[in-house]
Write an enzyme that holds these catalytic residues in place. Structure first.
Site, PDB file in Angstrom:
ATOM      1  CG  ASN A   1       7.765  70.942  39.200  1.00  0.00           C
ATOM      2  OD1 ASN A   1       6.596  71.282  38.997  1.00  0.00           O
ATOM      3  ND2 ASN A   1       8.434  71.306  40.272  1.00  0.00           N
TER       4      ASN A   1
ATOM      5  CE1 TYR B   1       0.376  70.414  44.877  1.00  0.00           C
ATOM      6  CE2 TYR B   1       1.523  69.511  46.758  1.00  0.00           C
ATOM      7  CZ  TYR B   1       1.554  70.070  45.501  1.00  0.00           C
ATOM      8  OH  TYR B   1       2.757  70.298  44.876  1.00  0.00           O
TER       9      TYR B   1
ATOM     10  CG  HIS C   1       2.700  75.287  40.157  1.00  0.00           C
ATOM     11  ND1 HIS C   1       3.385  74.675  39.148  1.00  0.00           N
ATOM     12  CD2 HIS C   1       3.422  75.035  41.279  1.00  0.00           C
ATOM     13  CE1 HIS C   1       4.472  74.070  39.620  1.00  0.00           C
ATOM     14  NE2 HIS C   1       4.520  74.279  40.919  1.00  0.00           N
TER      15      HIS C   1
ATOM     16  CG  HIS D   1      -3.828  65.446  47.601  1.00  0.00           C
ATOM     17  ND1 HIS D   1      -2.652  65.748  48.258  1.00  0.00           N
ATOM     18  CD2 HIS D   1      -4.533  64.657  48.449  1.00  0.00           C
ATOM     19  CE1 HIS D   1      -2.649  65.158  49.439  1.00  0.00           C
ATOM     20  NE2 HIS D   1      -3.772  64.485  49.583  1.00  0.00           N
TER      21      HIS D   1
HETATM   22  C1  HEM Z   1       8.955  68.230  44.029  1.00  0.00           C
HETATM   23  C2  HEM Z   1       8.451  69.314  44.465  1.00  0.00           C
HETATM   24  C3  HEM Z   1       7.190  69.917  43.936  1.00  0.00           C
HETATM   25  C4  HEM Z   1       6.581  69.747  42.735  1.00  0.00           C
HETATM   26  C5  HEM Z   1       7.015  68.871  41.590  1.00  0.00           C
HETATM   27  C6  HEM Z   1       5.377  70.538  42.744  1.00  0.00           C
HETATM   28  C7  HEM Z   1       4.476  70.626  41.684  1.00  0.00           C
HETATM   29  C8  HEM Z   1       3.338  71.359  41.697  1.00  0.00           C
HETATM   30  C9  HEM Z   1       2.466  71.536  40.586  1.00  0.00           C
HETATM   31  C10 HEM Z   1       2.650  70.930  39.217  1.00  0.00           C
HETATM   32  C11 HEM Z   1       1.464  72.341  40.976  1.00  0.00           C
HETATM   33  C12 HEM Z   1       0.343  72.845  40.092  1.00  0.00           C
HETATM   34  C13 HEM Z   1      -0.843  71.989  40.238  1.00  0.00           C
HETATM   35  C14 HEM Z   1      -1.906  72.467  39.311  1.00  0.00           C
HETATM   36  O1  HEM Z   1      -1.628  72.595  38.109  1.00  0.00           O
HETATM   37  O2  HEM Z   1      -3.030  72.675  39.772  1.00  0.00           O
HETATM   38  C15 HEM Z   1       1.682  72.662  42.325  1.00  0.00           C
HETATM   39  C16 HEM Z   1       0.860  73.441  43.066  1.00  0.00           C
HETATM   40  C17 HEM Z   1       1.048  73.617  44.375  1.00  0.00           C
HETATM   41  N1  HEM Z   1       2.105  73.170  45.137  1.00  0.00           N
HETATM   42 FE1  HEM Z   1       3.648  72.082  44.575  1.00  0.00          FE
HETATM   43  N2  HEM Z   1       5.257  71.152  43.940  1.00  0.00           N
HETATM   44  C18 HEM Z   1       6.347  70.784  44.699  1.00  0.00           C
HETATM   45  C19 HEM Z   1       6.620  71.121  45.976  1.00  0.00           C
HETATM   46  C20 HEM Z   1       5.702  71.667  46.778  1.00  0.00           C
HETATM   47  C21 HEM Z   1       5.847  71.795  48.180  1.00  0.00           C
HETATM   48  C22 HEM Z   1       7.049  71.335  48.998  1.00  0.00           C
HETATM   49  C23 HEM Z   1       4.712  72.370  48.619  1.00  0.00           C
HETATM   50  C24 HEM Z   1       4.320  72.698  50.016  1.00  0.00           C
HETATM   51  C25 HEM Z   1       4.826  72.154  51.086  1.00  0.00           C
HETATM   52  C26 HEM Z   1       3.869  72.634  47.471  1.00  0.00           C
HETATM   53  C27 HEM Z   1       2.646  73.253  47.504  1.00  0.00           C
HETATM   54  C28 HEM Z   1       1.872  73.533  46.421  1.00  0.00           C
HETATM   55  C29 HEM Z   1       0.632  74.264  46.480  1.00  0.00           C
HETATM   56  C30 HEM Z   1      -0.001  74.836  47.726  1.00  0.00           C
HETATM   57  C31 HEM Z   1       0.115  74.320  45.184  1.00  0.00           C
HETATM   58  C32 HEM Z   1      -1.176  74.962  44.714  1.00  0.00           C
HETATM   59  C33 HEM Z   1      -2.205  73.864  44.617  1.00  0.00           C
HETATM   60  C34 HEM Z   1      -3.581  74.331  44.243  1.00  0.00           C
HETATM   61  O3  HEM Z   1      -3.983  75.431  44.621  1.00  0.00           O
HETATM   62  O4  HEM Z   1      -4.287  73.570  43.584  1.00  0.00           O
HETATM   63  N3  HEM Z   1       4.478  72.173  46.376  1.00  0.00           N
HETATM   64  N4  HEM Z   1       2.837  72.038  42.760  1.00  0.00           N
END
Ligand code: HEM
Length: 752
Positions: free
Chosen positions: A202, A417, A130, A394
């Site tokens: 999402n 997160y 993202h 988060h």
């Molecule tokens: C339903 C499943 C998921 C959705 C809806 C989702 C949604 C998102 C969204 C919208 C962001 C962007 C946040 C922003 O705009 O700063 C994001 C970032 C991220 N997501 Fe997910 N994600 C999902 C699953 C996962 C899973 C399973 C993991 C790890 C186990 C994960 C790890 C991350 C990480 C590491 C970031 C970057 C966060 C940051 O650097 O601020 N996500 N996710």
């Protein structure tokens, strides 16, 4: 939020349009700066200009959440004079300190070193996923409809809560194009007075995987290949299809990506889904299971595949620009927050659907989405880095009244997160960055660390203590403490396994396919055929075709034909599922707020209607952009696009107010677009504009000499093409055509 804003902005723009060109440019959505620049370099010292009137910024809170009452611009640069970072005024920042004008630079030049050192460290790591995103400030107003099932205060009737939203793509780097085929993030930070609530959602209601432990694997497969680092921001490559055809649980999310949902028209026209099931708890301790939904006021709409390709080159910032321009035009994006509510039973299922499986939806026909509040985005960020880049979401940011479930994807996200943000934001104190500061009192006993901004008092950051008078004290129910719902954890062996219900990987994919209209099915077939056609390895194509056979024989046969491969037989029985009409994007009508309407004018032709049409477009809440052979003014109106800068993909509809002759720069040698047609009596760039709008099923209107353009393109008396004698009459009909988003019946579908 100021409800009178849209009308006011429209009026301002119209009024300004009659003034001088410089004033007009300052009010056109997208013009940089809050005041028009002067031609001469300004030399009279003055304080910094304020932000643009549509820009917002994080409230000025202390690092520990107290209101300061200072205006938000107090966080920005101060004073009329250039200074060092310590506030000493400087007389020169263009020449380094040298041993004579031709001599070497001196190490003692502390200003040079401070400036370069800071610059050297300006970049921070982009998000691991993202990375590409755009944010906006807004307000959430609660209807009170969820009061009975949650004690969360921000869901009480009439309660208004400040929010910051960040939209994103998943796969691309921070500088990648907006319009790629991908899932979009829709992350919302509610600054509630009971602690921050992050709804990290999402634009698709299901996820690729069922267990967080696979997240690094799906992302490694979908990101560019590790050897050549290509392709950027794409799923059309072997490693992606290798993964999703081997981990068939990914097939549901994949069909959403291959559908028009993967290429949204605008962030403003996307749904949002919390994906997981959450648990709400009310003041009596009663619980309910819920899924969160965002429903856009403007409906769910998409680009066409060809538009996405063109925009990737012509305007890679298309979605970002669209969001900011809409807010500046006063067309504030709106969504309703809705809940699907399920009884909290020990099985955690509803209508046989496992609520802990993030690859499953509950069709809205079985559990209607109940609106509980409205989100309005009404301010753009003042500084992209400070706000959009540094915001940290988060799932564990929960207020009392909202709790998590045992969804194994959700549980892993609860760890991920904060862990990633520790590195991305350079230490453990990122919750003190202005955009992340809570709007609630913070007394967390966390201390020190990189970039600590709070000045903690006292000597006893531990509990219990007597030296700080016992502070901080634990809260109870009376003081609205967070509720960890005491869910029973069944005694069970420790295993690396999933429930049996997670094994059904195809029935809901078929449900999605069967819910699509014919034109949406055509797009899905084309998307699979394109993406698999870009894979090098036949084995991967064959394996994915097997998955498609398990979804639907028509889908499989059509894609197989495109790939030149045989269509396999299904290996699982085709599920007998009822379609969910709510999943289709077509067949309804929607408001057109913030849509862009290109008006082609001929400066030498009849311009009588132009002012009226432009006003009519404004009055419809849309943004008229005048397209003429050259910049400057036509009929006292600002020209926003010349034939050299205009391209059809930027407009939702084209109005032809004239038939301009080829402009002097209509030379293929100067503008490749001019080579697209024989230069007859109409500028070839105008003909191309109309042909593309036709191909993309957009509304086209013509009056007066505009008919000549239609005749030259051969697009006459066709669906969605409106002709008439006056501009306002034609626009009145064009508006109706636009309400359906596109005129799909121009292109009959081949599948039922
Ligand atoms: C339903 C499943 C998921 C959705 C809806 C989702 C949604 C998102 C969204 C919208 C962001 C962007 C946040 C922003 O705009 O700063 C994001 C970032 C991220 N997501 Fe997910 N994600 C999902 C699953 C996962 C899973 C399973 C993991 C790890 C186990 C994960 C790890 C991350 C990480 C590491 C970031 C970057 C966060 C940051 O650097 O601020 N996500 N996710």
């Amino acid at each position: 939020m100021d409800p009178t804003k849209p009308a006011k902005v429209v009026k301002d723009v119209v009024d300004a349009a009659t003034d001088k060109l410089t004033d007009v440019l300052a009010t056109v959505p997208g013009a940089p700066g809050s005041a028009p620049p002067t031609v001469e370099e300004p030399t009279t010292p003055r304080d910094p200009l304020p932000p643009k009137r549509e820009q917002g910024a994080p409230e000025t809170r202390t690092p520990t959440g107290a209101e300061t009452g200072a205006p938000t611009i107090a966080n920005g640069q101060q004073g009329a004079y250039l200074t060092t970072s310590q506030g000493a005024r400087l007389r020169d920042t263009d020449h380094s300190l040298k041993a004579g004008p031709r001599g070497p630079l001196l190490l003692q030049d502390h200003h040079l070193r401070e400036k370069i050192t800071h610059f050297d460290h300006e970049r921070i790591p982009e998000r691991v996923v993202h990375a590409r995103g755009a944010g906006a400030h807004g307000v959430f107003t609660s209807y009170g409809a969820a009061e009975e099932i949650t004690k969360a205060g921000f869901l009480r009737k009439g309660r208004k809560t400040d929010v910051f939203v960040r939209f994103s793509t998943v796969l691309g780097s921070r500088g990648s194009a907006d319009t790629v085929r991908d899932t979009r993030g829709f992350a919302t930070k509610f600054y509630t007075d009971e602690g921050t609530f992050d709804l990290v959602a999402n634009n698709m209601p299901v996820f690729f995987i069922q267990d967080a432990i696979k997240f690094p694997d799906i992302i490694h497969a979908a990101k560019p290949h590790p050897d050549r680092e290509i392709p950027q921001a794409q799923s059309a490559h072997d490693t992606f299809w290798d993964f999703v055809s081997l981990h068939t649980e990914a097939q549901h999310h994949t069909i959403w990506n291959m559908s028009d949902r993967g290429i949204p028209r605008s962030y403003r026209m996307m749904e949002g889904f919390g994906v997981h099931t959450f648990r709400l708890v009310n003041a009596a301790g009663e619980t309910a299971l819920v899924k969160f939904h965002w429903k856009p006021k403007l409906g769910v709409h998409s680009l066409t595949w060809e538009e996405t390709q063109m925009l990737g080159g012509i305007d890679p910032d298309f979605h970002r620009r669209d969001l900011y321009d809409a807010i500046e035009a006063g067309a504030f994006p709106e969504w309703e927050l809705g809940l699907q509510v399920f009884p909290d039973t020990p099985e955690e299922t509803f209508a046989g659907i496992d609520l802990l499986d993030p690859t499953k939806i509950v069709p809205e026909e079985l559990a209607p989405v109940q609106p509980v509040g409205k989100l309005v985005l009404n301010r753009t960020p003042t500084n992209f880095f400070a706000e959009t880049e540094q915001v940290a979401f988060h799932l564990g940011h929960l207020p009392p009244g909202i709790d998590v479930t045992n969804d194994p994807l959700l549980q892993g996200r609860l760890f991920s997160y904060v862990d990633t943000q520790l590195t991305r934001l350079g230490g453990p104190n990122f919750s003190q960055i202005p955009i992340n500061r809570p709007h609630a009192e913070v007394n967390d006993m966390l201390r020190d660390g990189f970039h600590q901004q709070a000045v903690h008092a006292g000597v006893a950051p531990y509990r219990p203590n007597s030296l700080d008078g016992g502070n901080p004290f634990p809260a109870g129910d009376e003081e609205n403490a967070f509720v960890d719902v005491p869910v029973t954890v069944v005694e069970a062996p420790k295993v690396r396994a999933s429930p049996v219900s997670f094994d059904d990987h195809f029935s809901q994919v078929r449900l999605f396919w069967l819910s699509m209209s014919p034109v949406e099915k055509e797009h899905i077939i084309r998307a699979y055929t394109f993406e698999l056609g870009k894979c090098y390895h036949q084995a991967i194509k064959e394996r994915q075709l097997q998955c498609l056979a398990n979804i639907d024989p028509v889908l499989c046969a059509q894609v197989a034909t495109g790939l030149g491969l045989p269509a396999p037989e299904p290996t699982v029985p085709l599920a007998d599922v009822a379609p969910s009409p709510a999943l289709s994007q077509v067949g309804r009508v929607w408001p057109g707020d913030g849509r862009t309407v290109g008006i082609v004018v001929d400066p030498d032709g009849d311009l009588d209607d132009l002012h009226h049409v432009r006003r009519a477009v404004f009055a419809a809440g849309m943004v008229p952009l005048v397209i003429a052979p050259h910049g400057g003014l036509v009929a006292d109106l600002p020209v926003q696009r010349s034939f050299a800068t205009a391209r059809s993909v930027e407009f939702d509809a084209i109005l032809l107010a004239g038939a301009p002759a080829p402009a002097p720069d209509a030379l293929p040698a100067r503008d490749a677009k001019a080579g697209a047609a024989d230069a007859a009596t109409v500028d070839p760039r105008v003909l191309l504009l109309v042909e593309e709008a036709w191909r993309h099923a957009k509304a086209i209107g013509a009056w007066g000499a505009g008919h000549t353009v239609l005749r030259q393109t051969g697009i006459v008396d066709r669906p969605g093409v409106v002709t008439g004698t006056s501009g306002t009459e034609v626009f009145g009909e064009v508006k109706q055509v636009m309400a359906a988003h596109r005129t799909w019946d121009r292109f009959p579908a081949s599948v039922a």
